[in-house]
Write an enzyme that holds these catalytic residues in place. Sequence first.
Site, PDB file in Angstrom:
ATOM      1  N   GLU A   1       0.709  -1.150  -0.016  1.00  0.00           N
ATOM      2  CA  GLU A   1       0.061  -0.020  -0.080  1.00  0.00           C
ATOM      3  C   GLU A   1       0.881   1.313  -0.023  1.00  0.00           C
ATOM      4  OE1 GLU A   1      -3.966  -1.393   1.976  1.00  0.00           O
ATOM      5  OE2 GLU A   1      -2.700  -0.366   3.288  1.00  0.00           O
TER       6      GLU A   1
ATOM      7  N   GLU B   1      -6.800  -7.412  -0.977  1.00  0.00           N
ATOM      8  CA  GLU B   1      -7.211  -7.432   0.452  1.00  0.00           C
ATOM      9  C   GLU B   1      -8.554  -7.023   0.200  1.00  0.00           C
ATOM     10  OE1 GLU B   1      -5.181  -4.777   3.196  1.00  0.00           O
ATOM     11  OE2 GLU B   1      -3.071  -5.491   2.611  1.00  0.00           O
TER      12      GLU B   1
END
Length: 712
Positions: free
Chosen positions: A166, A324
């Site tokens: 991320e 995710e």
Amino acid sequence: MRRRTAPEAFDTAAVTPWNADVPGLGYGGDYNPEQWPLDVQLEDVELMQAAGVNLVSVAIFSWATIEPREGELDWAWLDATLDRLHAAGVRVALATATASPPPWLTRAHPEILPRLADGTVLHQGGRQAYSVHHPLFRDYALTMTERVAERYGTHPAVALWHVDNEIGCHVPRDYSDAAATAFRDWLAERYGTVDALNEAWGTAFWSQRYGSFDDVLPPLVAPTYANPTQQLDFDRFSSAALLDHYRDQRDVLRRTAPTVPTTTNLMLSSGTKGMDYFAWADDLDVIANDHYTRADDPQRHVELAFSADLTRGVAGGAPWILMEHSTSAVNWQPRNHTKSPQEALRNSLAHVARGADSVMFFQWRQSRAGAEKFHSAMVPHAGTDSDVWRTTLALGDALQRLGEVRGSRVRARTALLFDYEAWWASELDSHPTQAFRYPDQVLALYRAFWERGVTLDVVHPGHDLGGYQAVVVPSLYLVTDEHAAAVSDVARRGGHVLVTFFSGIVDENDHVRLGGYPGAFRDLLGVRTEEFHTLQEGETVHATGRGPLAGATLTADLWTEKTHLAGAEAVATYDDGALAGLPAVTRRRTAAGGSAWYLATRPDPAGTLAVVDAFLADAGLVGEAGAGAHPGLEVVRRHADDGTSWLFAINHADTDATLDATGTELLTGTELLTGTELVRGGELAADTELVAGDAVGNLVVPAGAVRVVREA
């Protein structure tokens, strides 16, 4: 020290597809064995096999475990983990372990820590406590990446490199001294001369003219508004620097293991603003996305659909990885939402419906300690005697049944333009209203098309628009001449365009296009706005439709414009307020039979839906069968090159919905999740049954459920 100088060239044809050895659709999540004793790790593998897990991400936050002290490396636990997973048939997306530097590194070198615009240093103790601009940190990160690649580049479990994690999530903008130096270098490369920078930034205003690049700083906290183009360029620079951080690690991995594909998990949603992910797409071998629904949004499934369509747009239409999402509640929202088993299944399969070839979660096993211990997982604190675990098993079974959709694609006849630079620029300070939020305008339009079952490709303004019958342009405040011309070409060739307020206003330097708004789209739309009339909080106006909008009443807030017709017709006019009698919605027909619509205000949802209905009728577009007739029913198709198609029907409502298979919408084929056959005219093959006893191929989708039909 190793600093990036230029992109390296690699033979991408040699890269093996990430799912070459993953049967069907991918299924799994982040796996953190370093948090658990050996007996739990052994149980993990048994449970993964029971659930049908075939892909996990490993070592994302493992730097301090691999290297507890500088130069002291412990690989034994990771060796054993990969060997164990390989033996169980579980493939691995192996991380570079660089997502959070170990405490010894930030203690020894506090200069690598990032800073906020007010000078506040962001210290270690959380994660991502690093500046991507600091050459010392980059050197340490590349050293760790190289170590991981050299040790595991040929390990048979490794299917994919997971670079960092991320990137930019917590520090999308760093204002450290290292960032200032890098920003000046970037500006010198972009503009060449300081005079060119002064022209682009309009520094004649407020005595901001620069005599040297050395005088330039990031947009730090200042007495009043910072230069808007300086802010915009800092956004561009920051996104590019984060991408370079990925590229550096990717290049190390490819030099060492050239056949293993690389990716990083993006955060494509209506809430992640910091990175221009369209600019990242070409550097990822497969697009991977993390997505979490918002507890405070009662229509969070619509934002999920938007995110999935945006991910597919960044992927250029290719299948992608959902890296995710959550099985139930997260831990980081003000009030977190516990998902029902049905909602958890709907969320996962909605991503598949819109192009995902893998469904993964954060994380496999719910942590006992740490900041995310109350974030749900595939194996919850309650263990296997729980609804969450039973949902994990049910989803694994569903994904196995849907394995045949792998590699297929979603097809859309309508594009919605989405641009990060327009987002950054439109939300700068000192604008007509600070209440404007770019994602709000995008989602308001997207929701109306979703409710009508019209599939949208969410794409960059530079995407090839030639194959679309209609193009939707929500609040594209910043647009280049080239991209504006491409939108106009859609209408000129007979297509249909819908543009909304605050579009076409500035060029790429955030300079206003003179002569009247909406600037770049003025000629296309056949209107000229002389002045914005923004509304105060709680203030509303009303407009009445005519022609294609006859019978519609719009209640609007936030924004109105003093608009005059210049070749267009008014299809709704204001009834009250300062602009009573002036156009609120216009349409201009083109010689080729196309149309260009302008929505010059922000209607309520009902008004937005009325405008979209009229626009769809003009364009001759209809949604997927059943979607508009049943509120909450999401219908979308995936298509294979051989002509096979799969219809996904996802019922978000609390009542049953029926896809009416009558007329030209006869629905026949096999419903994959239940094995039910749908047939025409009641002709039923042996050992099959009709859905809900219907003899004409109607499909009943129970409340909260999902049905997937391989169409015959």
